[in-house]
Scaffold this active site. Structure first.
Site, mmCIF file in Angstrom:
data_model
loop_
_atom_site.group_PDB
_atom_site.id
_atom_site.type_symbol
_atom_site.label_atom_id
_atom_site.label_comp_id
_atom_site.label_asym_id
_atom_site.label_seq_id
_atom_site.Cartn_x
_atom_site.Cartn_y
_atom_site.Cartn_z
ATOM 1 N NE ARG A 99 -3.776 -2.305 2.373
ATOM 2 C CZ ARG A 99 -3.418 -3.481 3.131
ATOM 3 N NH1 ARG A 99 -2.441 -3.528 3.723
ATOM 4 N NH2 ARG A 99 -4.510 -4.604 3.102
ATOM 5 C CB VAL A 100 3.042 2.590 2.110
ATOM 6 C CG1 VAL A 100 1.853 3.148 2.694
ATOM 7 C CG2 VAL A 100 3.755 1.678 2.737
#
Length: 545
Positions: free
Chosen positions: A346-347
């Protein structure tokens, strides 16, 4: 003058496996160390007005009901220091590798609070795992929490160990935390680290399956405390937990012995808090606090690919992404066996090298489309496929081979850039066969380094695509492909000449055989008649004369 210490004395009331119930301790606190004598120690896990529940963490002699115990008002701290690098320790930071004592420089609490939000900064650096499919499509940043999910024997430990092996020249301090592993499995990891000199920058915190449940419960916390010592010095730390499933099982056993009410799958209600408090200790600190980071890669074993189980679903919700390993892909020989449809970071994409991000933008979609197309074509047996479909299948097979990687052979980022560039610009598709494709994957980095080492250094320095890098990569790959084509032309010419030579020799032999058909038989018959004629065995008629 001697130092004064407040000490309480109690008595052992009862023993329930690894839990000891003690009476007489009026001022105990959670996490407090309890001494039973003769080197046996425990830690307070809970208490009531009348009794204290103590978890055994070190047992030198068996405890009996009525034994005396002593407690001081001191929290549970462990020794830490730079001297721990290259060593194997247990859950109390005691050496178990037979290399002597370890000199500590400080003591860290085992259950500290996680850094506050204002003490952190956004992720800005990537963790180079050395695994092609991760670095290209599931990137991980320093300070990230990335979960590894998979059935038994799908390569979860290999992802952690390959990541550690790739940190040899990055300056990242690595900690491998073995929770509930068999000693034979732990010995293989130790041997791997020794063969690859990984102990120069690594620590192993070991709580094998034969150790006390208390040590297995504490081992991930100890690994975090060791990592926080190096993070406070402004260093980057990577910790691989192998695995949290064993840790959850261990805490479930401890909780049931404590008499706590079981919940879903018999786990206690605070199992989520137990892991989330630990996971939150991973972060990237700001400049005011040293700019150090701590990255977590916890592994979780699942049953038959069930992601909805209690512990896996909890950990998915508290981490920054997951790596899903598929047993079907593993059985087909696709290793690492990542399920790209269920895996996500996600990051990590925010800190990925821009050049790799540009080159791998559509790789995931292309791979998933190839898998679906491959399944569909298997159902159309006997039907002729179009040229477009055949071209897509060939490209997908090359991509599958590109993502395949043997264990203990990490690939550096510069080599990954060359491989992805050759695939996107269709240089690797020009190879005559799959064997040549594999050869190109293995050799292209060494070829580029030998031809233009300055360009390879420029890739790491700039990390993004520009005209100079583009032209340099095109020049290198065109030369490499040209050499391969010239070599292949020579091989084809030699084969053609050999086949022509064999054909001409076969024609000569055939003509000789046709010319001599029946000759041997006729000679034998004529010779036999002549012999019989000489001995008068044959009477000739007048017509014959």
């Amino acid at each position: 003058m001697a130092e004064l210490r407040y000490t309480e004395v109690g008595r052992v009331k009862s023993i329930r496996g690894c839990i000891v119930v003690v009476s007489g301790l009026k001022s105990c606190i959670n996490g407090q160390i309890i001494n039973f004598g003769f080197g046996t120690q425990g830690m307070v896990l809970g208490f009531t007005e009348e009794e204290t529940h103590v978890l055994l963490i070190k047992e030198s002699e068996r405890i009996k009901t009525g034994d005396e115990v002593r407690a001081s008002l001191e929290p549970f701290n462990i020794p830490v220091g730079n001297a721990f690098v290259g060593r194997i320790v247990n859950s109390l930071c005691e050496p178990i590798d037979g290399l002597g004592d370890i000199e500590s420089s400080a003591y860290n609490p085992i259950f500290p609070s996680a850094p506050a939000i204002l003490e952190r900064q956004p992720l800005c650096l990537t963790l180079e795992t050395g695994i092609k499919v991760l670095d290209s499509m599931i990137p991980i940043g320093l300070g990230q929490r990335q979960l590894i999910l998979g059935n038994k024997v799908t390569g979860k430990t290999t992802i952690i160990t390959d990541t550690i092996l790739n940190q040899k020249h990055t300056g990242v301090i690595c900690i491998y935390c073995a929770i509930g592993k068999a000693r034979s499995q732990l010995a293989r990891v130790v041997q791997l680290f020794q063969e690859n000199n990984a102990f120069d920058y690594s620590i192993i915190v070991a709580a094998p399956s034969s150790s006390l449940p208390g040590q297995q419960y504490l081992s991930p916390y100890v690994a975090c405390s060791l990592g926080e010592h190096f993070r406070s010095q402004g260093k980057h730390v990577f910790i691989g937990f192998d695995d949290f499933t064993k840790h959850a099982w261990c805490y479930r056993e401890i909780s049931l012995l404590l008499g706590r009410a079981p919940g879903r799958d018999s786990y206690p209600g605070d199992i989520f808090y137990l892991h989330s408090k630990m996971i939150e200790r991973a972060c990237y600190l700001d400049e005011a606090h040293g700019s150090g980071s701590m990255t977590f890669l916890p592994a979780v074993e699942i049953l038959e690919g069930d992601l909805t189980a209690f512990v896996p679903s909890n950990l998915i919700s508290m981490t920054d992404g997951q790596i899903m390993l598929d047993s079907t892909l593993f059985g087909e020989g696709q290793k690492p066996a990542l399920d790209l449809g269920l895996s996500v970071s996600r990051v990590g994409a925010k800190v990925q090298w821009p050049i790799i991000k540009e080159l791998s933008r559509f790789l995931r979609l292309e791979y998933l489309q190839f898998r679906e197309l491959q399944k569909a074509t298997k159902l159309r047996v006997g039907r002729q496929l179009s040229d477009e479909v055949l071209e897509q299948l060939k490209s997908g097979e090359i991509l599958t081979l590109l993502l395949r990687q043997d264990k203990n052979q990490p690939v550096i980022m510069e080599a990954l850039v060359l491989i992805l560039f050759s695939f996107k610009r269709k240089y690797i598709q020009q190879m005559p066969n799959m064997a040549r494709v594999q050869t190109m994957l293995d050799e292209v980095y060494d070829f580029a380094k030998g031809k233009n080492s300055e360009l390879v250094a420029l890739l790491r320095e700039r990390r993004k695509m520009d005209d100079e890098i583009d032209k340099g990569l095109v020049s290198i790959l065109e030369e490499y492909v040209g050499n391969i084509k010239a070599e292949q032309d020579k091989i084809d010419a030699a084969k053609e000449a050999e086949e022509n030579g064999e054909a001409s020799s076969e024609d000569d032999v055939g003509e000789g055989i046709v010319a001599n058909i029946g000759k041997d038989v006729l000679d034998d018959v004529t010779s036999k008649i002549n012999k019989q004629k000489d001995f008068g065995e044959i009477e000739l008629d007048d017509d014959d004369e």
